[in-house]
Design a protein around this motif. Structure first.
Motif, short mmCIF file in Angstrom:
data_model
loop_
_atom_site.label_atom_id
_atom_site.label_comp_id
_atom_site.label_asym_id
_atom_site.label_seq_id
_atom_site.Cartn_x
_atom_site.Cartn_y
_atom_site.Cartn_z
N LEU A 69 0.95 -1.07 -0.09
CA LEU A 69 -0.05 0.02 -0.04
C LEU A 69 0.76 1.16 -0.05
N GLN A 70 0.78 1.97 -1.10
CA GLN A 70 1.60 3.28 -1.12
C GLN A 70 0.54 4.38 -0.96
N ARG A 71 0.92 5.12 0.32
CA ARG A 71 0.19 6.34 0.83
C ARG A 71 1.03 7.28 1.14
N ASN A 72 0.93 8.55 0.66
CA ASN A 72 1.66 9.68 1.04
C ASN A 72 3.20 9.42 0.93
N GLY A 73 3.58 8.98 -0.05
CA GLY A 73 4.95 8.98 -0.27
C GLY A 73 5.47 7.59 0.56
N GLN A 74 4.73 6.88 1.48
CA GLN A 74 5.18 5.70 2.27
C GLN A 74 4.65 4.28 1.90
N LYS A 75 5.36 3.49 2.08
CA LYS A 75 4.89 2.15 1.59
C LYS A 75 4.65 1.14 2.66
N GLN A 76 3.48 0.39 2.75
CA GLN A 76 3.42 -0.47 4.04
C GLN A 76 2.91 -1.95 3.33
N THR A 77 3.56 -2.89 3.93
CA THR A 77 3.18 -4.15 3.44
C THR A 77 1.99 -4.86 4.21
N LEU A 78 1.15 -5.29 3.47
CA LEU A 78 -0.23 -5.86 4.00
C LEU A 78 -0.44 -7.40 3.81
N ASP A 79 -0.68 -8.02 4.65
CA ASP A 79 -0.91 -9.52 4.71
C ASP A 79 -2.52 -9.78 5.00
N LEU A 80 -3.32 -10.01 4.05
CA LEU A 80 -4.79 -10.13 4.14
C LEU A 80 -5.31 -11.49 4.66
N PHE A 81 -4.42 -12.13 4.68
CA PHE A 81 -4.42 -13.71 5.40
C PHE A 81 -4.58 -13.24 7.03
N GLN A 82 -3.67 -12.57 7.42
CA GLN A 82 -3.96 -12.18 8.81
C GLN A 82 -5.21 -11.50 9.25
N PHE A 83 -5.78 -10.61 8.28
CA PHE A 83 -7.18 -10.04 8.51
C PHE A 83 -8.07 -11.07 8.55
N SER A 84 -8.17 -12.06 7.29
CA SER A 84 -9.16 -13.08 7.29
C SER A 84 -9.10 -14.07 8.48
N GLU A 85 -7.91 -14.40 8.78
CA GLU A 85 -7.88 -15.57 9.89
C GLU A 85 -7.67 -14.96 11.29
N TYR A 86 -7.11 -13.74 11.49
CA TYR A 86 -7.08 -13.43 12.86
C TYR A 86 -7.86 -11.93 13.10
N ALA A 87 -8.39 -11.43 12.16
CA ALA A 87 -9.30 -10.19 12.33
C ALA A 87 -8.39 -9.06 12.62
N ARG A 88 -7.07 -9.13 12.13
CA ARG A 88 -6.24 -8.10 12.35
C ARG A 88 -6.55 -6.86 11.29
N ARG A 89 -7.29 -5.87 11.71
CA ARG A 89 -7.85 -4.92 10.75
C ARG A 89 -6.45 -3.86 10.25
N ASN A 90 -5.70 -3.82 10.81
CA ASN A 90 -4.47 -3.04 10.24
C ASN A 90 -3.89 -3.68 9.07
N GLN A 91 -4.16 -4.77 8.81
CA GLN A 91 -3.62 -5.44 7.72
C GLN A 91 -4.63 -5.35 6.57
N ASN A 92 -5.85 -4.72 6.69
CA ASN A 92 -6.99 -4.48 5.70
C ASN A 92 -7.43 -3.19 5.86
N PRO A 93 -6.70 -2.03 5.63
CA PRO A 93 -7.23 -0.71 6.26
C PRO A 93 -8.29 -0.21 5.41
#
Length: 511
Positions: free
Chosen positions: A173-197
């Motif tokens: 995810l590229q936002r405001n000149g910064q890059k963030q790595t996301l893992d949707l598996f962590q969202f779907s399996e463990y409800a970690r919302r920061n991985q699917n903002p």
């Protein structure tokens, strides 16, 4: 008459006004329902941050006197680009970096301090609409519509993830000149919302190709192909796949691992510690079952994998296969080979061997070709649970000869056969068609009887083919000039000399 027309016209007009009113009321009801749904949705989202373009509604109920209607006011407020809201009785408020719940609480508190209100409410009426750019390993790269209530996984569904190709564990995810790595598996399996903002205007999402995948089959709750992150162990993957079935045999597992040569090495891991088993791209993990007492027979190498038709090489696998055959009492070598379609024309019979499942001893199968081709049961032998048959692949080659840069003058070059490569590719390997002597429009496959089957440069090349480039027309003409014409001139010279000799002899006799 005039009065009648007037009454009819008035009736029609009343009907039109009534229908317009009903339509407007329906639109208003639909808008109210939408706003209520949006309000309910974000009421429980603690991390929702307002986005410029959001439309909010501030409702202030001043109460009513006895016998009078309620006195209330509603204000529609648009969050400005500089993250400010212009609020009645309060003025301008900057809400950047604050959550919706915090903003709502502050506004209600300040309004109640400013005016004698019976009830104050602040809600999101409509989320901001914008577009985000999605690119990489997706079916549809480009701008995808989104809103301030859209999460990353929703736009990826619209862009179209490619099964087996798109990575969902290393999204960028590229936002405001910064890059963030996301893992949707962590969202779907463990409800970690920061991985699917939630998405924001200007966001870009890069979908990488999945570079680390394994397949896990057998006694597992959800078998299939899975993407993993380097450093994860087999125990984690098994948990991700729903865990082992009650019938799983944990005494051993089978792992098929790709070698640098592109073939599979079969590894039987006894009493495995699943937390310590590392993973490598392309691994195939097989969890055995306790339902049967017998381990499978493994057949590895140049086998069809299924019934192959005739000698058509395109119907055969050009890579080494690793297949499991469920053991049955009385299973023999021929039985196992028939179940996997038998050896292919790519089989190197001279290097075939057999590994005993009991003591792991290795025995060569030097007569495998004869046993298979003749189905000679007298030389067939019984297999046992856990046995392995290995039939290596031949080193597949393609030959190039004729008028190429490397082969002009009668030479021949050979190259590794690669599935899907064309005549043009192998001619490039040979330095290309000789520009002085070769004819790129007269190329063919040399046949065993010496004939040449004409092909074009884009023809796919089968293993073992001999590509022959013929000479160009000028070269043939020069050869003709150098051979046929000179031979003819020699014959004419000989005839003239003989004629002159005859004439001289006659003159001598007459004189």
């Amino acid at each position: 008459m005039k009065m009648t027309r007037f009454l009819v016209f008035g009736g029609i007009l009343m009907l039109l006004l009534s229908s317009l009113h009903l339509g407007a009321q329906a639109d208003s009801d639909a808008q109210s329902a939408f706003s209520a749904a949006v309000e309910r949705r974000i009421m429980h989202i603690q991390d929702f941050e307002p986005v410029p373009g959001d439309i909010y509604r501030l409702l202030i109920d001043f109460g009513s006197s006895i016998g009078e209607a309620s006195n209330s006011s509603a204000y529609d407020l648009i969050l400005q680009e500089d993250h400010t809201l212009k609020l009645p009785f309060i003025g301008t408020m900057n809400v950047q970096g604050r959550s919706f719940s915090d903003i709502r609480s502050r506004i209600i508190t300040q309004i109640e301090q400013k005016v004698p209100a019976v009830h104050v409410d602040f809600a999101l009426r409509a989320p901001a609409l914008f577009e985000v750019f999605v690119f990489g390993a997706v079916s549809q790269s480009g701008l995808i519509p989104a809103s301030s209530l859209t999460r990353v996984n929703e736009v990826l569904q619209r862009a179209g993830l490619i099964p087996g190709t798109s990575s969902t564990r290393t999204l960028e995810l590229q936002r405001n000149g910064q890059k963030q790595t996301l893992d949707l598996f962590q969202f779907s399996e463990y409800a970690r919302r920061n991985q699917n903002p939630f998405l924001r205007p200007g966001d870009q999402i890069f979908v990488r190709r999945a570079e680390h995948q394994i397949s896990i089959t057998g006694e597992i709750a959800v078998p299939g192909q899975m993407e993993f992150v380097p450093g994860e162990t087999l125990a984690q993957i098994i948990r991700y796949a729903g865990g082992l079935k009650p019938t799983a045999d944990t005494g051993y597992i089978t792992r098929k691992r790709l070698t640098p040569q592109g073939t599979y090495e079969i590894q039987r891991i006894e009493n495995p510690d699943l937390e310590d088993i590392d993973l490598q791209n392309g691994d195939q993990i097989i969890i055995p079952s306790t339902a049967g007492d017998s381990a499978p027979v493994i057949v590895h190498g140049a086998v069809a994998g299924k019934e192959a038709s005739g000698s058509d090489l395109r119907s055969l696998s050009s890579t080494s296969l690793a297949l499991e055959v469920s053991y049955r009492p009385g299973m023999s070598l021929l039985t196992a080979l028939e179940l996997v379609g038998g050896p292919t024309v790519f089989a190197d019979y001279e290097r075939a061997y057999y590994i005993s499942g009991d003591d792991k001893t290795r025995q060569p199968l030097t007569d495998l070709r004869e046993i298979w081709e003749t189905r000679d049961s007298s030389r067939d032998f019984q297999l046992h649970p856990g046995d392995t048959l290995v039939i290596p692949m031949k080193v597949l080659r393609v030959f190039v000869t004729g008028e190429t840069v490397l082969t002009t003058g009668g030479g021949r070059e050979s190259f590794q056969w690669i599935e899907g490569f064309t005549v043009r590719d192998y001619l490039d390997f040979a330095g290309g068609v000789n520009p002085e002597t070769g004819n790129r429009n007269n190329v063919g496959f040399l046949q065993p009887d010496g004939s040449v089957e004409r092909v074009n440069l884009e023809t796919s090349v089968p293993p073992g083919a001999i590509i022959f480039v013929q000479k160009n027309g000028w070269e043939n003409f020069k050869n003709f000039m150098a051979s046929d014409i000179m031979t003819t001139i020699g014959w004419i010279t000989t005839i003239l000399s003989a004629t002159a000799l005859v004439i001289n002899t006659i003159d001598l006799i007459i004189n």
